[in-house]
Design a protein around this motif. Structure first.
Motif, PDB file in Angstrom:
ATOM      1  N   ARG A  95       0.774  -1.366  -0.034  1.00  0.00           N
ATOM      2  CA  ARG A  95       0.002  -0.061   0.067  1.00  0.00           C
ATOM      3  C   ARG A  95       0.605   1.126   0.058  1.00  0.00           C
ATOM      4  O   ARG A  95       0.516   2.341  -0.087  1.00  0.00           O
ATOM      5  CB  ARG A  95      -0.892  -0.049   1.231  1.00  0.00           C
ATOM      6  N   GLU A  96       2.067   1.088  -0.022  1.00  0.00           N
ATOM      7  CA  GLU A  96       3.070   2.172  -0.049  1.00  0.00           C
ATOM      8  C   GLU A  96       3.189   2.797  -1.491  1.00  0.00           C
ATOM      9  O   GLU A  96       3.503   4.009  -1.481  1.00  0.00           O
ATOM     10  CB  GLU A  96       4.285   2.093   0.583  1.00  0.00           C
ATOM     11  N   TRP A  97       2.793   1.833  -2.327  1.00  0.00           N
ATOM     12  CA  TRP A  97       2.998   2.221  -3.661  1.00  0.00           C
ATOM     13  C   TRP A  97       1.804   2.754  -4.332  1.00  0.00           C
ATOM     14  O   TRP A  97       0.635   2.146  -4.061  1.00  0.00           O
ATOM     15  CB  TRP A  97       3.444   0.776  -4.748  1.00  0.00           C
ATOM     16  N   ILE A  98       1.968   4.000  -5.069  1.00  0.00           N
ATOM     17  CA  ILE A  98       0.922   4.731  -5.695  1.00  0.00           C
ATOM     18  C   ILE A  98       0.777   4.030  -7.177  1.00  0.00           C
ATOM     19  O   ILE A  98       2.093   4.217  -7.918  1.00  0.00           O
ATOM     20  CB  ILE A  98       1.064   6.029  -5.780  1.00  0.00           C
ATOM     21  N   ILE A  99      -0.303   3.535  -7.782  1.00  0.00           N
ATOM     22  CA  ILE A  99      -0.239   2.744  -9.013  1.00  0.00           C
ATOM     23  C   ILE A  99      -0.866   3.654 -10.095  1.00  0.00           C
ATOM     24  O   ILE A  99      -1.119   3.179 -11.130  1.00  0.00           O
ATOM     25  CB  ILE A  99      -0.740   1.395  -8.912  1.00  0.00           C
ATOM     26  N   GLY A 100      -1.360   4.853  -9.706  1.00  0.00           N
ATOM     27  CA  GLY A 100      -1.924   5.689 -10.656  1.00  0.00           C
ATOM     28  C   GLY A 100      -3.350   5.537 -10.826  1.00  0.00           C
ATOM     29  O   GLY A 100      -3.956   5.213  -9.911  1.00  0.00           O
ATOM     30  N   ARG A 101      -4.055   5.998 -11.960  1.00  0.00           N
ATOM     31  CA  ARG A 101      -5.461   6.049 -12.047  1.00  0.00           C
ATOM     32  C   ARG A 101      -6.062   4.835 -12.858  1.00  0.00           C
ATOM     33  O   ARG A 101      -5.395   4.580 -13.840  1.00  0.00           O
ATOM     34  CB  ARG A 101      -5.745   7.432 -12.612  1.00  0.00           C
ATOM     35  N   PRO A 102      -7.144   4.203 -12.463  1.00  0.00           N
ATOM     36  CA  PRO A 102      -7.659   3.215 -13.052  1.00  0.00           C
ATOM     37  C   PRO A 102      -8.415   3.571 -14.336  1.00  0.00           C
ATOM     38  O   PRO A 102      -8.975   4.819 -14.506  1.00  0.00           O
ATOM     39  CB  PRO A 102      -8.505   2.403 -11.956  1.00  0.00           C
ATOM     40  N   ILE A 103      -8.546   2.662 -15.081  1.00  0.00           N
ATOM     41  CA  ILE A 103      -9.558   2.614 -16.363  1.00  0.00           C
ATOM     42  C   ILE A 103     -10.940   2.104 -15.932  1.00  0.00           C
ATOM     43  O   ILE A 103     -11.037   1.200 -15.368  1.00  0.00           O
ATOM     44  CB  ILE A 103      -9.149   2.107 -17.649  1.00  0.00           C
ATOM     45  N   ILE A 104     -12.064   2.901 -16.185  1.00  0.00           N
ATOM     46  CA  ILE A 104     -13.331   2.478 -16.151  1.00  0.00           C
ATOM     47  C   ILE A 104     -14.174   2.327 -17.454  1.00  0.00           C
ATOM     48  O   ILE A 104     -14.186   3.240 -18.152  1.00  0.00           O
ATOM     49  CB  ILE A 104     -14.238   3.382 -15.238  1.00  0.00           C
ATOM     50  N   TYR A 105     -14.430   1.159 -17.659  1.00  0.00           N
ATOM     51  CA  TYR A 105     -15.207   0.828 -18.917  1.00  0.00           C
ATOM     52  C   TYR A 105     -16.816   0.573 -18.703  1.00  0.00           C
ATOM     53  O   TYR A 105     -16.944  -0.424 -17.728  1.00  0.00           O
ATOM     54  CB  TYR A 105     -14.615  -0.379 -19.747  1.00  0.00           C
ATOM     55  N   VAL A 106     -17.951   0.949 -19.162  1.00  0.00           N
ATOM     56  CA  VAL A 106     -19.279   0.806 -19.161  1.00  0.00           C
ATOM     57  C   VAL A 106     -19.862   0.479 -20.327  1.00  0.00           C
ATOM     58  O   VAL A 106     -19.448   1.208 -21.320  1.00  0.00           O
ATOM     59  CB  VAL A 106     -19.654   2.195 -18.148  1.00  0.00           C
ATOM     60  N   VAL A 107     -20.814  -0.546 -20.117  1.00  0.00           N
ATOM     61  CA  VAL A 107     -21.613  -0.760 -21.348  1.00  0.00           C
ATOM     62  C   VAL A 107     -23.173  -0.498 -20.659  1.00  0.00           C
ATOM     63  O   VAL A 107     -23.298  -1.038 -19.817  1.00  0.00           O
ATOM     64  CB  VAL A 107     -21.390  -2.162 -21.730  1.00  0.00           C
ATOM     65  N   ILE A 108     -23.681   0.169 -21.450  1.00  0.00           N
ATOM     66  CA  ILE A 108     -25.067   0.597 -20.992  1.00  0.00           C
ATOM     67  C   ILE A 108     -26.113   0.530 -22.033  1.00  0.00           C
ATOM     68  O   ILE A 108     -25.977   0.666 -23.250  1.00  0.00           O
ATOM     69  CB  ILE A 108     -25.091   2.151 -20.285  1.00  0.00           C
ATOM     70  N   VAL A 167     -29.325   1.813 -24.081  1.00  0.00           N
ATOM     71  CA  VAL A 167     -29.882   3.171 -24.548  1.00  0.00           C
ATOM     72  C   VAL A 167     -31.276   3.195 -23.996  1.00  0.00           C
ATOM     73  O   VAL A 167     -31.523   4.296 -23.420  1.00  0.00           O
ATOM     74  CB  VAL A 167     -29.677   3.401 -25.857  1.00  0.00           C
ATOM     75  N   PHE A 168     -31.965   2.212 -24.128  1.00  0.00           N
ATOM     76  CA  PHE A 168     -33.501   2.308 -24.001  1.00  0.00           C
ATOM     77  C   PHE A 168     -33.891   2.514 -22.335  1.00  0.00           C
ATOM     78  O   PHE A 168     -34.503   3.387 -22.017  1.00  0.00           O
ATOM     79  CB  PHE A 168     -34.290   0.952 -24.528  1.00  0.00           C
ATOM     80  N   SER A 169     -33.283   1.717 -21.713  1.00  0.00           N
ATOM     81  CA  SER A 169     -33.470   1.792 -20.275  1.00  0.00           C
ATOM     82  C   SER A 169     -32.536   2.366 -19.412  1.00  0.00           C
ATOM     83  O   SER A 169     -32.727   2.726 -17.853  1.00  0.00           O
ATOM     84  CB  SER A 169     -33.703   0.371 -19.663  1.00  0.00           C
ATOM     85  N   ARG A 170     -31.169   3.001 -19.781  1.00  0.00           N
ATOM     86  CA  ARG A 170     -29.912   3.308 -19.080  1.00  0.00           C
ATOM     87  C   ARG A 170     -29.659   2.130 -17.944  1.00  0.00           C
ATOM     88  O   ARG A 170     -28.969   2.848 -17.083  1.00  0.00           O
ATOM     89  CB  ARG A 170     -30.527   4.628 -18.379  1.00  0.00           C
ATOM     90  N   TYR A 171     -30.017   1.034 -18.327  1.00  0.00           N
ATOM     91  CA  TYR A 171     -29.576   0.103 -17.401  1.00  0.00           C
ATOM     92  C   TYR A 171     -27.863  -0.280 -17.755  1.00  0.00           C
ATOM     93  O   TYR A 171     -27.548  -0.465 -18.788  1.00  0.00           O
ATOM     94  CB  TYR A 171     -30.280  -1.295 -17.639  1.00  0.00           C
ATOM     95  N   ILE A 172     -27.302  -0.337 -16.788  1.00  0.00           N
ATOM     96  CA  ILE A 172     -25.725  -0.499 -16.962  1.00  0.00           C
ATOM     97  C   ILE A 172     -25.659  -2.229 -17.132  1.00  0.00           C
ATOM     98  O   ILE A 172     -25.874  -2.871 -16.138  1.00  0.00           O
ATOM     99  CB  ILE A 172     -24.852  -0.087 -15.815  1.00  0.00           C
ATOM    100  N   ALA A 173     -25.124  -2.659 -18.132  1.00  0.00           N
ATOM    101  CA  ALA A 173     -25.109  -4.167 -18.371  1.00  0.00           C
ATOM    102  C   ALA A 173     -23.792  -4.676 -18.392  1.00  0.00           C
ATOM    103  O   ALA A 173     -23.747  -6.047 -18.277  1.00  0.00           O
ATOM    104  CB  ALA A 173     -25.585  -4.312 -20.003  1.00  0.00           C
ATOM    105  N   GLY A 174     -22.894  -4.010 -18.400  1.00  0.00           N
ATOM    106  CA  GLY A 174     -21.242  -4.467 -18.360  1.00  0.00           C
ATOM    107  C   GLY A 174     -20.329  -3.312 -17.839  1.00  0.00           C
ATOM    108  O   GLY A 174     -20.580  -2.250 -17.915  1.00  0.00           O
ATOM    109  N   LEU A 175     -19.253  -4.057 -17.172  1.00  0.00           N
ATOM    110  CA  LEU A 175     -18.483  -3.139 -16.403  1.00  0.00           C
ATOM    111  C   LEU A 175     -17.035  -3.757 -16.453  1.00  0.00           C
ATOM    112  O   LEU A 175     -16.679  -4.878 -16.371  1.00  0.00           O
ATOM    113  CB  LEU A 175     -18.756  -3.037 -14.803  1.00  0.00           C
ATOM    114  N   TYR A 176     -16.090  -2.786 -16.476  1.00  0.00           N
ATOM    115  CA  TYR A 176     -14.688  -3.225 -16.428  1.00  0.00           C
ATOM    116  C   TYR A 176     -13.797  -2.153 -15.593  1.00  0.00           C
ATOM    117  O   TYR A 176     -13.895  -1.078 -15.886  1.00  0.00           O
ATOM    118  CB  TYR A 176     -13.885  -3.630 -17.736  1.00  0.00           C
ATOM    119  N   VAL A 177     -13.125  -2.526 -14.526  1.00  0.00           N
ATOM    120  CA  VAL A 177     -12.421  -1.561 -14.003  1.00  0.00           C
ATOM    121  C   VAL A 177     -11.102  -2.313 -13.589  1.00  0.00           C
ATOM    122  O   VAL A 177     -10.995  -3.214 -13.029  1.00  0.00           O
ATOM    123  CB  VAL A 177     -12.997  -1.373 -12.221  1.00  0.00           C
ATOM    124  N   GLY A 178     -10.166  -1.459 -14.266  1.00  0.00           N
ATOM    125  CA  GLY A 178      -8.629  -1.983 -14.218  1.00  0.00           C
ATOM    126  C   GLY A 178      -7.627  -1.268 -14.576  1.00  0.00           C
ATOM    127  O   GLY A 178      -7.775  -0.005 -14.738  1.00  0.00           O
TER     128      GLY A 178
END
Length: 739
Positions: A313-326, A328-339
């Protein structure tokens, strides 16, 4: 049968049996008698048409014999214009025309009789002093327009040659000058217009964003000068007299007349700026969104937060990437990737794989227990909207061809075309991220202020937990006040919550979502390549793999007997431990494992192995020169030894009387003699170095024979020693054995 047979109906007729095909005509029904025996019509595509009287029976017969259809038809403009918006002069013209024809048209059905109509028109000519052709024109317009008085309004757009360019002559066009002594100016010729176009292109539609007046000045300098004068070291353009030059007003007029505004903005402000700030807004990001799965949007963002390593936890690894799949009709989030992968196809691959995966098990990986109906999406969409970066090239081919997803990429710098998913990123920041330690500050850090990156506390695993919780809230509780519900949603009292919209769409708008096996989706999303089946294994990127099917079907034996062949494989570039063979056109797969002999490649990335092999190749190339030089030197030594040995042997043979038969007959005896000679030299000796053994000592040898078992330690001269060795050898049975 003939419900459409009513007054003012417009009917299109076409005789489909005619040879050649009848192009048909359009007519309007003006009048039907009360007994429905007669019908009066007028053609709408004839400028000289008059009312035609026919029987209803005849009309019905025509309808049965010919193709007909009821259509909407508006022939004249201004029919439905508001009275208040009509200019007074136009009203006066209309009212005067109506005053002339109103006594005529009110006499139905007599007015439809040609003879009676002629008498009525003649009376109107006498009364109004208007020519009969004008009265007939009024009547025709009134009837063809469906008996609407506004059809008599003047239609000045047909006058004056609108859009027709005038051809210049000797006389100057335009408004005369106010004062007679002003220069008259020039008419703009085609040559001048071409100069204007060049001036606009060179001096106005540029990144310098010069004003139009400066572009006019530079155009005069470049294209209208009659020469130059030299003042000191400067060359100054000379212009003709004022009345021979086009004015700025003329330049501006032709610029505006031929203006391509879109092109001008792109040239002056750049294409990116035009797309973001000046493009026409003609649609919305919810286009073609019939129901759940009609269209998903996918996008990535770099989260505004810094994380620490889960290993230290002493190491700072920077900022993560967030991918979202949503959706359009319902605005329901159907997929996610955080890495930490992306934005790239690798990150998009992870998000799309998650879209088709079971969300309950996915949440369980992060210690979040949910019921199946809390996050129920595990499907692929009919269409997927994405950036060009991730989904361009050949990577999405299997997503399109095998999984049946229509991929639609958007232009660069056009985040507004994926407004729904972009809005979700803003909500992530507003709801959650900006309040977490390590969040990126909205302003620049002042001198002496603590660096917000040092406030990072969360690991990637912990941050993913927070994002999952945020998505569960969004899908199940977030009420979207701005959502535009259609009449069906309103009638069914469906709230603007993504989950309720999704469930309603599943029940009422089905047929858009696509369900595939999770493994098949992952297989088709992976990177693709070709491996070679050889006698040493399945070779891929310099590494050897094996599989159960390859062993069971004896692939490697067949490759040794018949030669190698290529097979398609899929792989994740982040691990070399396994690859996957495509079977049944991508509907089945076989997992392949690295051979144990390839242990140096275990738990590596493919790019790391490629780098290693490239380094080894480079090292081999660097050593190749030294290797060649060493081989040349070795060959030279060998050649020298061979040449000297050949010389000595040839000299000995020249002096010898032995035949070839004699030389080959005693090979075995000669070998034994040579062996006896070498025994003293090759025998192991402890305590003395080989260098200390003198030649004299080596000549003192001990012979053991059948007849003599006592060691003779006395010195034996070389000639006598050779003679004695010969006698010992002769004591063995002679033979012709060769070695």
């Amino acid at each position: 049968m003939l419900e459409w047979l009513v007054t003012n109906t417009v009917v299109e007729w076409k005789n489909i049996d005619a040879e050649p095909l009848d192009k048909g005509h359009i007519e309007r029904i003006l009048w039907i008698d009360s007994q429905r025996k007669k019908v009066v019509t007028i053609a709408l595509d004839d400028e000289k048409a008059f009312p035609q009287v026919r029987t209803v029976e005849e009309y019905v017969k025509s309808a049965l014999e010919k193709h007909h259809r009821v259509i909407e038809y508006i022939q004249f403009p201004n029919l439905f214009i508001e009275e208040a918006s009509i200019p007074q002069k136009h009203k006066e013209i209309r009212d005067k025309a109506w005053e002339v024809i109103s006594p005529i048209v009110e006499q139905e059905p007599d007015v439809f009789d040609p003879k009676l109509r002629g008498v009525m028109v003649a009376d109107a000519v006498q009364t109004s002093q208007i020519h009969k052709s004008t009265i007939y024109r009024y009547l025709r317009r009134y009837w063809q327009a469906g008996k609407m008085v506004n059809a008599l309004l003047p239609y000045y757009k047909n006058s004056g040659g609108l859009g027709t360019e005038r051809i210049g002559g000797e006389t100057k066009r335009g408004r005369p000058k106010k004062f007679s002594d002003e220069p008259t100016g020039v008419n703009i010729s085609e040559e001048m217009k071409q100069s204007f176009r060049s001036g606009i292109r060179l001096f106005y539609n540029t990144k310098e964003k010069a004003p139009l007046r400066r572009a006019y000045q530079k155009t005069l300098e470049a294209f209208f000068n009659i020469g130059f004068k030299k003042s000191e070291d400067t060359r100054i353009p000379l212009l003709p007299a004022k009345d021979e030059l086009p004015t700025y007003g003329q330049f501006r007029y032709w610029y505006q007349k031929e203006l391509d505004l879109e092109e001008s903005i792109k040239k002056r402000q750049g294409k990116r700026n035009f797309e973001l700030k000046h493009r026409p807004i003609l649609g919305s990001s919810t286009k073609e969104s019939f129901g759940p799965g009609s269209r998903f949007q996918i996008d990535a963002t770099v989260a505004d937060i810094y994380l620490v390593s889960q290993y230290n936890r002493e190491w700072i690894i920077g900022r993560p990437i967030i991918y979202v799949v949503i959706d359009v009709f319902s605005r329901y989030i159907a997929g996610l990737y955080v890495g930490l992968e992306g934005p790239s196809w690798l990150g998009a691959m992870m998000a799309l794989a998650n879209t088709a995966s079971d969300k309950r098990s996915y949440c369980a990986e992060y210690g979040i227990e949910i019921e199946d109906d809390v996050w129920i999406s595990s499907h692929l969409p009919q269409k997927l909207t994405a950036d060009r970066g991730e989904l361009e090239g050949t990577m999405p081919n299997n997503l399109i061809n095998t999984l049946g997803v229509d991929v639609e990429t958007e232009p660069p710098y056009r985040a507004d075309w994926k407004g729904i998913v972009e809005q979700q990123f803003r909500l992530f920041n507003h709801r959650t991220i900006k309040w977490i330690p390590g969040a990126v500050a909205a302003r620049n850090r002042e001198r002496g202020e603590r660096d917000y990156r040092l406030d990072a506390k969360l690991t990637l695993h912990e941050f993913t937990q927070i994002i999952i919780r945020t998505i569960l809230y969004h899908n199940n509780q977030h009420y979207m006040e701005w959502y535009d519900r259609n009449e069906f949603l309103v009638a069914d009292n469906i709230s603007s919550i993504p989950r309720e919209l999704w469930n309603w769409g599943i029940m009422n708008r089905t047929g858009r979502l696509k369900k595939h096996s999770e493994d098949i989706v992952k297989l088709n999303l992976m990177y693709k390549g070709n491996a070679s089946v050889t006698k040493t294994g399945i070779l891929f990127k310099g590494m050897a793999y094996t599989s159960d099917v390859a062993i069971r079907e004896q692939w490697f034996t067949k490759a040794r007997a018949k030669g190698s062949w290529l097979i398609p494989v899929a792989y994740d570039p982040r691990t070399t431990n396994s690859i996957y063979i495509w079977l049944d056109d991508g509907q089945r797969f076989e997992k392949c494992y690295l051979f144990e002999r390839e242990e140096r490649y275990f738990n590596k990335r493919f790019d790391e192995v490629e780098d290693l092999l490239e380094i080894e190749k480079l090292g081999k190339q660097e050593k190749s020169d030294d290797t060649i030089r060493a081989k040349i030197e070795l060959d030279a030594y060998i050649k020298g030894v061979v040449q000297e040995a050949t010389r000595k042997t040839n000299e000995t043979l020249e002096k010898s009387d032995s035949s070839d038969r004699e030389r080959t007959k005693n090979i075995r005896k000669n070998r034994k003699l040579e062996k006896e000679q070498n025994q003293g030299k090759e025998a192991l000796s402890l305590g003395d170095s080989r260098q200390d053994i003198s030649r004299e000592k080596t000549d003192k040898i001990v012979l053991f024979t059948k007849n003599n078992t006592t060691a003779d330690t006395g010195y034996i001269p070389p000639a006598e020693k050779t003679s004695r060795l010969r006698s010992i050898l002769n004591s063995y049975d002679d033979g012709d054995e060769d070695e």
